[in-house]
Design an enzyme around this catalytic site. Structure first.
Site, PDB file in Angstrom:
ATOM      1  N   HIS A 187       0.838  -1.202   0.000  1.00 34.08           N
ATOM      2  CA  HIS A 187       0.000   0.000   0.000  1.00 34.08           C
ATOM      3  C   HIS A 187       0.872   1.250   0.000  1.00 34.08           C
ATOM      4  CE1 HIS A 187       1.158  -0.315   4.221  1.00 34.08           C
ATOM      5  NE2 HIS A 187       0.841   0.960   4.369  1.00 34.08           N
ATOM      6  N   HIS A 216       4.746   0.438   0.370  1.00 30.63           N
ATOM      7  CA  HIS A 216       5.462  -0.339   1.386  1.00 30.63           C
ATOM      8  C   HIS A 216       4.573  -1.466   1.904  1.00 30.63           C
ATOM      9  CE1 HIS A 216       3.625   3.132   3.461  1.00 30.63           C
ATOM     10  NE2 HIS A 216       3.418   2.307   4.480  1.00 30.63           N
ATOM     11  N   ASP A 259       0.408   5.166   1.942  1.00 28.13           N
ATOM     12  CA  ASP A 259      -0.440   5.788   2.956  1.00 28.13           C
ATOM     13  C   ASP A 259      -1.196   6.993   2.391  1.00 28.13           C
ATOM     14  OD1 ASP A 259       0.760   3.986   4.734  1.00 28.13           O
ATOM     15  OD2 ASP A 259       2.285   5.437   5.337  1.00 28.13           O
ATOM     16  N   ARG A 308       5.725   6.694  14.372  1.00 26.40           N
ATOM     17  CA  ARG A 308       5.599   7.273  13.028  1.00 26.40           C
ATOM     18  C   ARG A 308       5.132   8.719  13.079  1.00 26.40           C
ATOM     19  NH1 ARG A 308       1.395   5.250   8.328  1.00 26.40           N
ATOM     20  NH2 ARG A 308       0.561   7.359   8.203  1.00 26.40           N
TER      21      ARG A 308
HETATM   22  O1  LIG Z   1       5.518  -1.049  10.460  1.00 27.51           O
HETATM   23  C1  LIG Z   1       5.965  -0.827   9.330  1.00 27.51           C
HETATM   24  O2  LIG Z   1       7.037  -1.278   8.955  1.00 27.51           O
HETATM   25  C2  LIG Z   1       5.177   0.039   8.406  1.00 27.51           C
HETATM   26  C3  LIG Z   1       3.739   0.121   8.791  1.00 27.51           C
HETATM   27  C4  LIG Z   1       2.960   1.028   7.874  1.00 27.51           C
HETATM   28  O3  LIG Z   1       2.405   0.629   6.907  1.00 27.51           O
HETATM   29  C5  LIG Z   1       2.952   2.463   8.177  1.00 27.51           C
HETATM   30  O4  LIG Z   1       3.453   2.895   9.222  1.00 27.51           O
HETATM   31  O5  LIG Z   1       2.413   3.216   7.352  1.00 27.51           O
HETATM   32 FE   LIG Z   2       1.671   2.314   5.695  1.00 32.48          FE
END
Ligand SMILES: O=C(O)CCC(=O)C(=O)O
Ligand SMILES: [Fe+2]
Length: 277
Positions: A95, A250, A97, A265
């Site tokens: 996906h 990702h 984001d 994040r």
């Molecule tokens: O935990 C991760 O490595 C990425 C998770 C994810 O898709 C995000 O934080 O947007």
């Molecule tokens: Fe993500």
């Protein structure tokens, strides 16, 4: 600061830099490298939540993700958490984001806080390389199309996560939405063409039947996930990744049941996306 390609396929490793202590010329170097490589990886960072926040504010503008729980005391930092007793993770499928927002987020700065003994890698795909390698007939067919993107089926009341053990960790089920985006965009910084559809959020091609949309989208997705456009990041304590949501997809591997994985994040806000010329 030393920037070297991570692999032939995507990404770059940034060495000789501490994100907690970066000057404006290095910051500009990072912004430009991100637009080129799509994802930047860092090792051995010492980044407190306050440092993380200060770096993000220096890099760009922050936007909140509506669905993830915030880190206590840091409303701008989201937790990407999987507990030992959970089976579902966040982002466990290809996906990008926020493609469902009118102005999709530029990207995210993800900091490893607690990692499993092994597993929990994140995969990335380069959607400019994927575009370039498409047959010209496909390029012609898709260049002027638009697609509908949504998060209702993922984060909504009856969405994908609601039926799983991740449901209770998320919020904002009534704050869902959708947006129409060009199928091929021009990167806001580099101007490069990028294939901008993704398996998690793209619902259909604007004006096409569900069946025809699915056939085209599946063909494009099969193309993108080939090894020549993808790379893998193996997290270590102190690792940080910054990705560009326009240029990359990702995928967070969910292969560490029984262990905790916790990431912090910060999401960076973007701009409306223009169709490629
Ligand atoms: O935990 C991760 O490595 C990425 C998770 C994810 O898709 C995000 O934080 O947007
Ligand atoms: Fe993500």
């Amino acid at each position: 600061m030393k920037i070297t390609p991570w692999s032939e396929e995507c990404g770059a490793l940034v060495g000789d830099a501490q994100l907690a202590n970066i000057d404006e010329s290095e910051m500009e170097g990072l912004r430009s490298a991100l637009a080129t490589y799509g994802v930047l990886f860092f090792r051995n960072q010492e980044l407190t939540p306050s440092d993380h926040l200060a770096f993000a504010n220096g890099f760009g503008e922050i936007v909140l993700n509506k669905f993830f729980a915030p880190v206590e005391g840091y409303p701008d930092i989201a937790e990407v958490r999987k507990e030992p007793d959970q089976t579902m993770n966040i982002g466990g499928g290809w996906h990008t984001d926020h493609s469902y927002d009118e102005e999709p987020a530029l990207g995210s700065i993800l900091v490893a806080r607690e990692l499993p003994q092994s597993g929990g890698d994140t995969l990335f795909a380069n959607l400019h390389k994927a575009w370039v390698a498409l047959p010209s007939s496909t390029k012609r067919k898709i260049k002027d199309l638009k697609a509908l993107h949504s998060n209702v089926h993922i984060y909504g009341r009856d969405g994908y996560y609601a039926g799983t053990d991740m449901g209770k960790m998320l919020k904002g089920a009534d704050d869902v939405g959708q947006a129409i985006q060009p199928v091929v965009i021009s990167h806001p910084v580099s101007g490069r063409e990028i294939l901008y559809v993704n398996p998690a959020h793209t619902i259909s091609i604007d004006g096409w039947s569900e069946e025809d949309s699915k056939a085209l989208l599946d063909e494009l997705y099969d193309h993108v996930v080939q090894p020549e456009f993808t790379c893998t990041f193996d997290w270590e304590p102190g690792s940080v990744a910054i990705w560009d949501n326009r240029l990359t997809w990702h995928y967070a591997n969910n292969d560490y049941d029984g262990e905790r994985r916790l990431m912090h994040r910060i999401t960076l806000s973007g701009a409306p996306l223009a169709a490629a010329a």
